[in-house]
Write a protein that holds these residues in place. Structure first.
Motif, PDB file in Angstrom:
ATOM      1  N   MET A  75       0.832  -1.195   0.000  1.00  0.00           N
ATOM      2  CA  MET A  75       0.000   0.000   0.000  1.00  0.00           C
ATOM      3  C   MET A  75       0.873   1.255   0.000  1.00  0.00           C
ATOM      4  N   ASN A  76       1.963   1.193   0.775  1.00  0.00           N
ATOM      5  CA  ASN A  76       2.841   2.347   0.897  1.00  0.00           C
ATOM      6  C   ASN A  76       3.491   2.684  -0.445  1.00  0.00           C
ATOM      7  N   LYS A  77       3.957   1.673  -1.180  1.00  0.00           N
ATOM      8  CA  LYS A  77       4.589   1.903  -2.477  1.00  0.00           C
ATOM      9  C   LYS A  77       3.579   2.423  -3.500  1.00  0.00           C
ATOM     10  N   LEU A  78       2.368   1.919  -3.420  1.00  0.00           N
ATOM     11  CA  LEU A  78       1.324   2.368  -4.335  1.00  0.00           C
ATOM     12  C   LEU A  78       1.019   3.855  -4.113  1.00  0.00           C
ATOM     13  N   LEU A  79       0.897   4.264  -2.860  1.00  0.00           N
ATOM     14  CA  LEU A  79       0.633   5.668  -2.560  1.00  0.00           C
ATOM     15  C   LEU A  79       1.778   6.563  -3.004  1.00  0.00           C
ATOM     16  N   CYS A 119       3.853   5.952  -5.466  1.00  0.00           N
ATOM     17  CA  CYS A 119       3.825   5.969  -6.924  1.00  0.00           C
ATOM     18  C   CYS A 119       2.745   6.948  -7.418  1.00  0.00           C
ATOM     19  N   ILE A 120       1.575   6.875  -6.826  1.00  0.00           N
ATOM     20  CA  ILE A 120       0.496   7.796  -7.189  1.00  0.00           C
ATOM     21  C   ILE A 120       0.892   9.231  -6.887  1.00  0.00           C
ATOM     22  N   GLU A 121       1.544   9.435  -5.755  1.00  0.00           N
ATOM     23  CA  GLU A 121       1.978  10.785  -5.385  1.00  0.00           C
ATOM     24  C   GLU A 121       2.992  11.326  -6.392  1.00  0.00           C
ATOM     25  N   ARG A 122       3.934  10.502  -6.834  1.00  0.00           N
ATOM     26  CA  ARG A 122       4.938  10.935  -7.812  1.00  0.00           C
ATOM     27  C   ARG A 122       4.280  11.286  -9.153  1.00  0.00           C
ATOM     28  N   ILE A 123       3.358  10.449  -9.586  1.00  0.00           N
ATOM     29  CA  ILE A 123       2.650  10.717 -10.838  1.00  0.00           C
ATOM     30  C   ILE A 123       1.880  12.029 -10.739  1.00  0.00           C
ATOM     31  N   LEU A 124       1.228  12.239  -9.617  1.00  0.00           N
ATOM     32  CA  LEU A 124       0.464  13.467  -9.397  1.00  0.00           C
ATOM     33  C   LEU A 124       1.387  14.684  -9.339  1.00  0.00           C
ATOM     34  N   GLN A 125       2.568  14.514  -8.751  1.00  0.00           N
ATOM     35  CA  GLN A 125       3.524  15.616  -8.703  1.00  0.00           C
ATOM     36  C   GLN A 125       3.984  16.015 -10.102  1.00  0.00           C
ATOM     37  N   LEU A 139      -2.210  13.079  -0.143  1.00  0.00           N
ATOM     38  CA  LEU A 139      -1.486  11.809  -0.245  1.00  0.00           C
ATOM     39  C   LEU A 139      -0.259  11.788   0.660  1.00  0.00           C
ATOM     40  N   ASN A 140       0.411  12.913   0.774  1.00  0.00           N
ATOM     41  CA  ASN A 140       1.573  12.996   1.656  1.00  0.00           C
ATOM     42  C   ASN A 140       1.153  12.782   3.108  1.00  0.00           C
ATOM     43  N   LEU A 141       0.048  13.386   3.518  1.00  0.00           N
ATOM     44  CA  LEU A 141      -0.417  13.205   4.895  1.00  0.00           C
ATOM     45  C   LEU A 141      -0.851  11.754   5.148  1.00  0.00           C
ATOM     46  N   ILE A 142      -1.532  11.155   4.187  1.00  0.00           N
ATOM     47  CA  ILE A 142      -1.957   9.759   4.343  1.00  0.00           C
ATOM     48  C   ILE A 142      -0.730   8.854   4.425  1.00  0.00           C
TER      49      ILE A 142
END
Length: 99
Positions: free
Chosen positions: A1-5, A7-13, A90-93
């Motif tokens: 779950m941590n890696k998925l979040l 990855c999503i955060e990087r894509i969003l950035q 996403l960073n806070l989660i």
């Protein structure tokens, strides 16, 4: 779950940075277009009111194209802002999961 979040955060950035750059570019293009319209309107008014003397004030320009360009810039800025909020959330989660 941590890696998925992460990855999503990087894509969003990356997407947010790209949208920010597009927002700035479109904002500059819109500003230059508006400046060009004002110059044309000012020249036209100078020619038309040359004999009348100094009877006019500042020039305001309106056009459908200018309105569309301004709306496009506002939409890009809104998407950039939403991306920033998504990154913060996403960073806070992700921070809460790591604890």
């Amino acid at each position: 779950m941590n890696k998925l979040l992460k990855c999503i955060e990087r894509i969003l950035q990356v997407a947010t940075v790209i949208m920010g750059i597009l927002s700035v570019v479109e904002g500059i293009r819109t500003y230059l277009y508006k400046k060009e319209l004002k110059a044309k309107a000012d020249d036209y008014l100078n020619d038309e009111l040359e004999m009348e003397g100094n009877i006019r004030g500042p020039v305001a320009v309106f056009s459908p194209t200018l309105k569309e360009k301004e709306e496009k810039v506002l939409k890009l800025l809104a998407i950039t802002g939403i991306g920033c909020l998504g990154i913060i959330i996403l960073n806070l989660i992700n921070r809460d999961i790591n604890r």
